[in-house]
Enzyme design. Structure first.
Site, PDB file in Angstrom:
ATOM      1  N   PHE A 137       0.848  -1.195   0.000  1.00 28.35           N
ATOM      2  CA  PHE A 137       0.000   0.000   0.000  1.00 28.35           C
ATOM      3  C   PHE A 137       0.892   1.256   0.000  1.00 28.35           C
ATOM      4  O   PHE A 137       1.866   1.330   0.750  1.00 28.35           O
ATOM      5  CB  PHE A 137      -0.894  -0.022   1.237  1.00 28.35           C
ATOM      6  CG  PHE A 137      -2.014   0.973   1.187  1.00 28.35           C
ATOM      7  CD1 PHE A 137      -3.196   0.685   0.527  1.00 28.35           C
ATOM      8  CD2 PHE A 137      -1.884   2.211   1.802  1.00 28.35           C
ATOM      9  CE1 PHE A 137      -4.235   1.613   0.475  1.00 28.35           C
ATOM     10  CE2 PHE A 137      -2.916   3.143   1.755  1.00 28.35           C
ATOM     11  CZ  PHE A 137      -4.098   2.836   1.092  1.00 28.35           C
ATOM     12  N   ASP A 209       1.161  -5.432   8.150  1.00 26.17           N
ATOM     13  CA  ASP A 209       0.002  -4.553   8.023  1.00 26.17           C
ATOM     14  C   ASP A 209      -1.237  -5.428   7.804  1.00 26.17           C
ATOM     15  O   ASP A 209      -1.283  -6.223   6.851  1.00 26.17           O
ATOM     16  CB  ASP A 209       0.234  -3.597   6.836  1.00 26.17           C
ATOM     17  CG  ASP A 209      -0.849  -2.531   6.702  1.00 26.17           C
ATOM     18  OD1 ASP A 209      -1.981  -2.781   7.155  1.00 26.17           O
ATOM     19  OD2 ASP A 209      -0.555  -1.463   6.131  1.00 26.17           O
ATOM     20  N   TYR A 234     -11.494   1.110  10.615  1.00 28.34           N
ATOM     21  CA  TYR A 234     -12.588   1.644   9.789  1.00 28.34           C
ATOM     22  C   TYR A 234     -12.923   0.781   8.586  1.00 28.34           C
ATOM     23  O   TYR A 234     -13.884   1.062   7.885  1.00 28.34           O
ATOM     24  CB  TYR A 234     -12.301   3.087   9.349  1.00 28.34           C
ATOM     25  CG  TYR A 234     -11.028   3.285   8.554  1.00 28.34           C
ATOM     26  CD1 TYR A 234     -10.963   2.973   7.203  1.00 28.34           C
ATOM     27  CD2 TYR A 234      -9.881   3.797   9.158  1.00 28.34           C
ATOM     28  CE1 TYR A 234      -9.798   3.148   6.486  1.00 28.34           C
ATOM     29  CE2 TYR A 234      -8.712   3.981   8.450  1.00 28.34           C
ATOM     30  CZ  TYR A 234      -8.676   3.654   7.111  1.00 28.34           C
ATOM     31  OH  TYR A 234      -7.511   3.824   6.412  1.00 28.34           O
ATOM     32  N   LYS A 235     -12.116  -0.265   8.333  1.00 28.26           N
ATOM     33  CA  LYS A 235     -12.419  -1.153   7.199  1.00 28.26           C
ATOM     34  C   LYS A 235     -13.353  -2.263   7.689  1.00 28.26           C
ATOM     35  O   LYS A 235     -14.480  -1.977   8.065  1.00 28.26           O
ATOM     36  CB  LYS A 235     -11.118  -1.652   6.564  1.00 28.26           C
ATOM     37  CG  LYS A 235     -10.381  -0.506   5.872  1.00 28.26           C
ATOM     38  CD  LYS A 235      -9.058  -0.880   5.247  1.00 28.26           C
ATOM     39  CE  LYS A 235      -8.452   0.341   4.553  1.00 28.26           C
ATOM     40  NZ  LYS A 235      -7.050   0.160   4.179  1.00 28.26           N
ATOM     41  N   ARG A 383     -12.662  -3.276  -7.863  1.00 29.34           N
ATOM     42  CA  ARG A 383     -12.460  -4.116  -6.680  1.00 29.34           C
ATOM     43  C   ARG A 383     -13.790  -4.306  -5.969  1.00 29.34           C
ATOM     44  O   ARG A 383     -14.516  -3.340  -5.723  1.00 29.34           O
ATOM     45  CB  ARG A 383     -11.457  -3.378  -5.786  1.00 29.34           C
ATOM     46  CG  ARG A 383     -10.887  -4.175  -4.661  1.00 29.34           C
ATOM     47  CD  ARG A 383      -9.805  -3.385  -3.962  1.00 29.34           C
ATOM     48  NE  ARG A 383     -10.363  -2.276  -3.188  1.00 29.34           N
ATOM     49  CZ  ARG A 383      -9.759  -1.690  -2.152  1.00 29.34           C
ATOM     50  NH1 ARG A 383      -8.539  -2.085  -1.792  1.00 29.34           N
ATOM     51  NH2 ARG A 383     -10.319  -0.707  -1.503  1.00 29.34           N
TER      52      ARG A 383
HETATM   53  C1  LIG Z   1      -6.235   1.344   4.058  1.00 36.71           C
HETATM   54  C2  LIG Z   1      -4.810   1.028   4.246  1.00 36.71           C
HETATM   55  C3  LIG Z   1      -3.978   1.893   4.966  1.00 36.71           C
HETATM   56  C4  LIG Z   1      -4.501   3.218   5.458  1.00 36.71           C
HETATM   57  O1  LIG Z   1      -3.606   3.892   6.265  1.00 36.71           O
HETATM   58  P1  LIG Z   1      -4.111   5.126   7.163  1.00 36.71           P
HETATM   59  O2  LIG Z   1      -2.887   5.745   7.652  1.00 36.71           O
HETATM   60  O3  LIG Z   1      -4.958   4.536   8.260  1.00 36.71           O
HETATM   61  O4  LIG Z   1      -4.914   6.019   6.286  1.00 36.71           O
HETATM   62  C5  LIG Z   1      -2.670   1.493   5.190  1.00 36.71           C
HETATM   63  N1  LIG Z   1      -2.197   0.310   4.723  1.00 36.71           N
HETATM   64  C6  LIG Z   1      -2.967  -0.534   4.003  1.00 36.71           C
HETATM   65  C7  LIG Z   1      -2.436  -1.833   3.526  1.00 36.71           C
HETATM   66  C8  LIG Z   1      -4.292  -0.184   3.725  1.00 36.71           C
HETATM   67  O5  LIG Z   1      -5.059  -0.997   3.002  1.00 36.71           O
END
Ligand SMILES: *Cc1c(COP(=O)(O)O)cnc(C)c1O
Length: 424
Positions: A137, A209, A234-235, A383
């Protein structure tokens, strides 16, 4: 089983016998919407509405600052951490999980802590590499790049390789391996126990992560001997937009890691207002500043949904949902037009499916206009997140038939769908 055509009636029967069907009642979902984006922003649980109203009207409105004590706001980060721990397989020792900040900030804290860990431990000037996959990410990649800038090339270098080369890249120069268990684009699930073992064999730490794992995959962080992990609420955990993230640090590392954002909430006694920083001995040392009480309370309430649900039941339904989705894509012939880029074996992917299609953005917009909500990921992927807590098998049938309709009618070619919004 290609010859057995699934019917809507059959899927309605699957819903009638689904042991998670009652959990859908916990959510406030719009009637006419098929929500395939719970992996980006989970749906609103009813109990969150009640809790937020209580926190604002009673705790904040009436009890004001007394609530830090009377409603125990002050240790909400640890209490929410304790609720998340069983979902991560992190309960073999107490207080290994805490709720705070965003994933981005937590990745920074833990990567920086990992770099100084090696320097303090062996004064090992060779061990300077942060290893990750190129398609991790973006925020994870950016944080590693930023840390390299901050610490300088002599102390920190970021190395990114294709996912399949992670194992072979690890060596005695690796300080920390940073991986995301479920790839946000492809949904591919990495073998965390094997990567952890290899990282440890090389003397490196591992940071995982769990953004697309927590709440949909059974996890065993303690058993796998993972060192550190991050994830968001939040996911799939349905804590609400921008709800705070969490971090996990295995207890054996608490005394050995130094957290770089030495804020007062990580101090051993914040309210003594001591001018000198003394880190707390436990998980609290990974906190920085005042917790976001309203959104953390929302996440806390959302987590209650998991109280009596076995993660393996959730995983089984997730596997059935993604398998069904793709089977219907094949049954309708859509899989000829939209190419699956997720692993074909459901056990090797998370709770999402991604397809490559030249007009993925337009298709996504046309579907949203029909209240079928999916998301687009650059350059050309659509997706579909399949949330086992509230998605029905019949919803999958309807979603695929909406896609079929948009493709067959060529509605996706309508120029109005090509206009790009800020958030895709
Ligand atoms: C959604 C997501 C994030 C989001 O990071 P924030 O700092 O909470 O906005 C980070 N890593 C991955 C793999 C994600 O899917």
């Amino acid at each position: 089983m290609a010859h057995t055509q699934l019917s809507l009636k059959e899927l309605q029967e699957w819903d009638a016998t689904d042991s998670l069907a009652r959990v859908r009642e916990e959510f406030s979902l719009p009637e006419d919407t098929i929500y395939l984006d719970g992996n980006s922003l989970g749906a609103l649980p009813n109990r969150v509405q009640q809790r937020v109203s209580e926190v604002t009207n009673v705790q904040w409105g009436q009890d004001l600052i007394r609530s830090w004590n009377t409603h125990a706001w002050v240790d909400l980060p640890q209490r929410v951490g304790q609720k998340i721990a069983p979902l991560l397989g992190a309960s073999s020792a107490p207080d290994q999980v805490v709720c705070c900040d965003s994933i981005s900030v937590n990745v920074f804290k833990l990567l920086a802590a990992a770099m100084t860990y090696h320097q303090n431990k062996n004064n090992d000037s060779q061990r300077i590499h942060i290893v990750s996959s190129q398609d991790n990410f973006p925020t994870d990649l950016y944080i590693a790049q930023g840390l390299q800038e901050l610490l300088g090339n002599k102390r920190c270098q970021f190395v990114d390789v294709p996912e399949d080369e992670l194992m072979n890249t690890l060596d005695d120069t690796t300080a920390v391996l940073m991986v995301t268990q479920v790839n946000f684009r492809t949904g591919r699930k990495l073998d965390i126990p094997a990567l952890t073992q290899q990282a440890h064999k090389c003397g490196a730490l591992i940071l995982v992560d769990l953004a697309h794992s927590a709440g949909v995959l059974p996890l065993k962080l303690d058993e796998w001997k993972v060192d550190m992990a991050v994830g968001c609420t939040y996911k799939n955990l349905n804590g609400g937009p921008g709800a705070p993230a969490f971090l996990y640090v295995n207890q054996r590392l608490h005394s050995k890691l130094q957290q770089p954002i030495a804020g007062w909430f990580g101090h051993v006694a914040p309210f003594q207002m001591d001018p000198t920083y003394v880190a707390d001995a436990g998980i609290k040392k990974f906190l920085a500043g005042t917790p976001s009480i309203i959104s953390m309370a929302a996440a806390d309430a959302a987590l209650e949904i998991y109280d009596n649900i076995d993660m393996t039941i959730i995983r089984n339904k997730s596997i059935h949902l993604t398998t069904l989705f793709h089977k219907l894509m094949e049954q309708t012939g859509l899989s000829q037009t939209l190419q699956l880029i997720s692993p074909t074996d459901a056990t090797e992917r998370g709770s999402q499916l991604s397809y490559a299609f030249e007009y993925a953005y337009e298709l996504c917009q046309a579907l949203i206009a029909r209240n079928v909500i999916a998301d687009f990921r650059a350059p050309n992927y659509i997706r579909f997140g399949l949330a086992p807590l509230y998605l029905r098998y019949q919803d999958v049938w309807h979603a695929v038939h909406h896609i079929l309709d948009v493709i067959e009618s060529q509605d996706y070619k309508d120029p109005q769908w090509a206009q790009r919004h800020a958030v895709t």
